[in-house]
Write a protein that holds these residues in place. Sequence first.
Motif, mmCIF file in Angstrom:
data_model
loop_
_atom_site.group_PDB
_atom_site.id
_atom_site.type_symbol
_atom_site.label_atom_id
_atom_site.label_comp_id
_atom_site.label_asym_id
_atom_site.label_seq_id
_atom_site.Cartn_x
_atom_site.Cartn_y
_atom_site.Cartn_z
ATOM 1 N N SER A 179 10.812 -6.595 6.404
ATOM 2 C CA SER A 179 9.992 -7.460 6.816
ATOM 3 C C SER A 179 10.636 -8.848 6.825
ATOM 4 O O SER A 179 11.793 -8.976 6.298
ATOM 5 C CB SER A 179 8.589 -7.605 6.024
ATOM 6 O OG SER A 179 8.777 -8.209 4.737
ATOM 7 N N THR A 180 9.924 -9.769 7.274
ATOM 8 C CA THR A 180 10.368 -11.279 7.034
ATOM 9 C C THR A 180 9.981 -12.036 5.930
ATOM 10 O O THR A 180 10.348 -13.129 5.622
ATOM 11 C CB THR A 180 10.035 -12.344 8.412
ATOM 12 O OG1 THR A 180 8.464 -11.928 8.298
ATOM 13 C CG2 THR A 180 10.612 -11.511 9.562
ATOM 14 N N SER A 181 9.248 -10.993 5.095
ATOM 15 C CA SER A 181 8.921 -11.694 3.761
ATOM 16 C C SER A 181 10.174 -11.793 2.793
ATOM 17 O O SER A 181 11.142 -10.910 2.998
ATOM 18 C CB SER A 181 7.798 -11.018 3.052
ATOM 19 O OG SER A 181 6.697 -10.684 3.815
ATOM 20 N N PRO A 182 10.015 -12.451 1.754
ATOM 21 C CA PRO A 182 11.328 -12.853 0.876
ATOM 22 C C PRO A 182 11.539 -11.393 -0.107
ATOM 23 O O PRO A 182 12.648 -11.438 -0.591
ATOM 24 C CB PRO A 182 11.104 -13.903 0.046
ATOM 25 C CG PRO A 182 9.578 -14.096 0.124
ATOM 26 C CD PRO A 182 9.085 -13.636 1.472
ATOM 27 N N ASP A 183 10.664 -10.787 -0.284
ATOM 28 C CA ASP A 183 10.611 -9.845 -1.235
ATOM 29 C C ASP A 183 9.720 -8.369 -0.971
ATOM 30 O O ASP A 183 9.116 -8.547 -0.023
ATOM 31 C CB ASP A 183 10.446 -10.198 -2.701
ATOM 32 C CG ASP A 183 8.799 -11.120 -2.717
ATOM 33 O OD1 ASP A 183 7.974 -10.192 -2.262
ATOM 34 O OD2 ASP A 183 8.823 -12.026 -3.490
ATOM 35 N N THR A 184 9.541 -7.535 -1.728
ATOM 36 C CA THR A 184 8.745 -6.303 -1.664
ATOM 37 C C THR A 184 7.588 -6.442 -2.161
ATOM 38 O O THR A 184 6.659 -5.522 -2.067
ATOM 39 C CB THR A 184 9.303 -4.964 -2.342
ATOM 40 O OG1 THR A 184 9.707 -5.293 -3.494
ATOM 41 C CG2 THR A 184 10.820 -4.630 -1.503
ATOM 42 N N ARG A 185 7.088 -7.372 -2.831
ATOM 43 C CA ARG A 185 5.673 -7.702 -3.371
ATOM 44 C C ARG A 185 4.650 -7.435 -2.540
ATOM 45 O O ARG A 185 4.669 -7.891 -1.243
ATOM 46 C CB ARG A 185 5.667 -9.181 -4.173
ATOM 47 C CG ARG A 185 4.321 -9.293 -4.713
ATOM 48 C CD ARG A 185 4.199 -10.647 -5.272
ATOM 49 N NE ARG A 185 2.891 -11.081 -5.618
ATOM 50 C CZ ARG A 185 2.379 -12.255 -6.023
ATOM 51 N NH1 ARG A 185 3.081 -13.291 -5.911
ATOM 52 N NH2 ARG A 185 1.152 -12.262 -6.458
ATOM 53 N N ASP A 186 3.567 -6.614 -2.629
ATOM 54 C CA ASP A 186 2.470 -6.442 -1.842
ATOM 55 C C ASP A 186 1.364 -7.787 -1.960
ATOM 56 O O ASP A 186 0.647 -7.696 -2.669
ATOM 57 C CB ASP A 186 1.992 -5.159 -2.114
ATOM 58 C CG ASP A 186 1.008 -4.838 -1.069
ATOM 59 O OD1 ASP A 186 0.482 -5.392 -0.182
ATOM 60 O OD2 ASP A 186 0.048 -3.791 -1.245
ATOM 61 N N ARG A 187 1.482 -8.571 -1.279
ATOM 62 C CA ARG A 187 0.442 -9.559 -1.036
ATOM 63 C C ARG A 187 -0.559 -9.282 -0.148
ATOM 64 O O ARG A 187 -1.619 -10.279 -0.202
ATOM 65 C CB ARG A 187 1.219 -10.950 -0.676
ATOM 66 C CG ARG A 187 2.391 -11.421 -1.658
ATOM 67 C CD ARG A 187 3.127 -12.810 -0.913
ATOM 68 N NE ARG A 187 4.204 -13.305 -1.897
ATOM 69 C CZ ARG A 187 5.543 -12.589 -1.940
ATOM 70 N NH1 ARG A 187 5.762 -11.777 -1.287
ATOM 71 N NH2 ARG A 187 6.266 -13.010 -2.963
ATOM 72 N N VAL A 188 -0.593 -8.376 0.654
ATOM 73 C CA VAL A 188 -1.716 -7.918 1.527
ATOM 74 C C VAL A 188 -2.370 -7.126 0.656
ATOM 75 O O VAL A 188 -3.687 -6.991 0.847
ATOM 76 C CB VAL A 188 -1.021 -7.131 2.669
ATOM 77 C CG1 VAL A 188 -2.265 -6.710 3.572
ATOM 78 C CG2 VAL A 188 -0.282 -8.130 3.415
ATOM 79 N N GLY A 189 -2.011 -6.318 0.019
ATOM 80 C CA GLY A 189 -2.602 -5.030 -0.747
ATOM 81 C C GLY A 189 -2.989 -3.615 0.046
ATOM 82 O O GLY A 189 -3.410 -2.818 -0.687
ATOM 83 N N HIS A 190 -2.651 -3.751 1.139
ATOM 84 C CA HIS A 190 -2.940 -2.446 1.993
ATOM 85 C C HIS A 190 -1.960 -1.444 1.507
ATOM 86 O O HIS A 190 -2.396 -0.220 1.340
ATOM 87 C CB HIS A 190 -2.642 -2.930 3.528
ATOM 88 C CG HIS A 190 -2.900 -1.951 4.413
ATOM 89 N ND1 HIS A 190 -2.090 -0.690 4.832
ATOM 90 C CD2 HIS A 190 -4.242 -1.776 5.342
ATOM 91 C CE1 HIS A 190 -2.792 -0.229 5.575
ATOM 92 N NE2 HIS A 190 -3.851 -0.588 6.035
ATOM 93 N N GLY A 191 -0.531 -1.698 1.481
ATOM 94 C CA GLY A 191 0.143 -0.789 0.753
ATOM 95 C C GLY A 191 -0.022 -0.017 -0.284
ATOM 96 O O GLY A 191 0.299 1.276 -0.765
ATOM 97 N N THR A 192 -0.390 -0.891 -1.277
ATOM 98 C CA THR A 192 -0.791 -0.315 -2.887
ATOM 99 C C THR A 192 -1.855 0.582 -2.635
ATOM 100 O O THR A 192 -1.832 1.593 -3.366
ATOM 101 C CB THR A 192 -1.035 -1.464 -3.499
ATOM 102 O OG1 THR A 192 0.258 -2.514 -3.639
ATOM 103 C CG2 THR A 192 -1.515 -1.024 -4.984
ATOM 104 N N HIS A 193 -2.882 0.222 -1.845
ATOM 105 C CA HIS A 193 -4.267 0.909 -1.617
ATOM 106 C C HIS A 193 -3.671 2.217 -0.996
ATOM 107 O O HIS A 193 -4.134 3.391 -1.512
ATOM 108 C CB HIS A 193 -5.002 0.147 -0.752
ATOM 109 C CG HIS A 193 -6.438 0.781 -0.898
ATOM 110 N ND1 HIS A 193 -6.980 1.585 -0.152
ATOM 111 C CD2 HIS A 193 -7.774 0.448 -1.703
ATOM 112 C CE1 HIS A 193 -8.391 1.860 -0.348
ATOM 113 N NE2 HIS A 193 -8.701 1.056 -1.472
#
Length: 548
Positions: A179-193
């Motif tokens: 993605s265009t985000s700087p890292d793999t952190r899940d700030r949306v929460g969708h992928g973790t769920h």
Amino acid sequence: MRIESVDGHTYAIPSDARRLIDQGRLDLRLFDLTTLSRPEYLARQREGLRLIVTYRGERPAARSGLAATDGAEVRRTLRTLNADAVSVPVEDAGGAWQTLTGASGSGTSPGAADPGVDKIWLDAVRRVEPDRSVPGTGAPRARQAGYDGKGATIAVLDSGVDETHPDLAGQEIAEKNFSTSPDTRDRVGHGTHVASIAAGTGAKSGGKYTGVAPGARILDGKVVDDQGDGDDSAVIAGIEWAVQHQADVVNLSLGDPDTPGTDPVEAAVDKLSAETDTLFVVAAGNNGKSGAGSINTPASADSALTVGAVDKEDRLAEFSGVGPRLGDNAIKPDVTAPGVDIAGALAPGSMAAEKGTPVADGYVALSGTSMAAPHASGAAAILMQRHPHWTGQQIKAVLTGTATPGTGYNPFQQGTGRIDLREALRASVIAEPSSLSFGARSRPHAGDRLLNKRLTYRNLGDRPVTLHLSVVGTGPDGKPAPDGFFTVRDRRLTIPARGTAGTSVTVDTRLGGSLDGAYGAYVTATGGGRLVRTAAAVVCLPTDPATA
């Protein structure tokens, strides 16, 4: 310039583009003002026009020419499609157009593509989209039988996965940011769920919120940014990465409204499904309130296992995308799975904390076909543990053929119904194809020819199986279809061990009279403790749109 309005979309089409569009070499979505005016597209305009260009041959001149065009940037190469993802500043778009069409100096006539260019696509935006469980799939009984997905790998291509959550600690074997985000952190929460539904261990809840296949491992491909948006090219790059890392299942709980024909993500899914044993499981989309034809892309890909959503009573969720597929009226979705108020792992501080309903410390409930898809992905992982030599398409056929249909729904709404691991684990016979789409017929029907399709049963087991066949159809009004509307040629078939046997299914649209709409049926084959269910459907139209 010609302005056209079709199905609620407004298009501004230059005269020199029409020929390429008609030839299927230029993506109509590039001129779709309705789509390009959506906020996620407007936000990217400052980055220029984003394209995916597929080529003919290994080293076409157009490829190097485009890379040398003023302002053009090749963002990534997509080997599956022999394509480049390219960004072109708006002020330099004319130069890129000349390079790709050969409009200047190559001898190519106006409105034609350079011989080395196969197709020019819009690099469209995909979204992850919760609309605001596990026991319904049969997973607990599968675990009791010793199957938890051990040895299988599920790629979650999404907003990232929070591997610090206790349910996902140690589950992830690789991660990469597309993605265009700087890292793999899940700030949306969708992928973790999503990941926790598919393969969460339930550690934080003492097992209460265990995923479908806790023995499986996760590949974390972040393909959407921290607002939940991602380009087609990022999704395709994630797909290629997942396949290179030998993912058994790729979960795509993302999408965008479909258009007729094949887009680049659908093309990648179909190509890699044919070339590898990977199964692509895709959420049907949450546009069901729009009615027929609301299946998202890439859920519309032929080879995808497309998953709609049901609640705990097996009622179809009102948001669940339904068919028929745009363009050819094919059956989609393929199956359904639980997708209403589904509890899953919460990534702290993410958007999911605001959108979802807290159910316990570290967990939130969300609804959407995004939640249904990982149920099917986990089920596929369990079947792959049980049958490691089965292909992804065979796993799809088993999950489709053993699903349980809900009452009052046709194949365009539910495929063959809710996945049922209890039946799937017993299965050794599959249907090929897994559904029978008869397209559409327009009135008057008196002169219609009979429609026939071959249905083949493949025995994956070591013993012959005798099956008894029947077909039950319904009309657009939910009542039984007229006698003879759907028929199956053979009532009994014996399939040799590791062999096949075939029959044919016939549709007689003349019998529908003046009742137009979707006619659906289920061909059911039973015997030897086996059950195989195949959906069939046809659409009867009031008039031919081409002559109306």
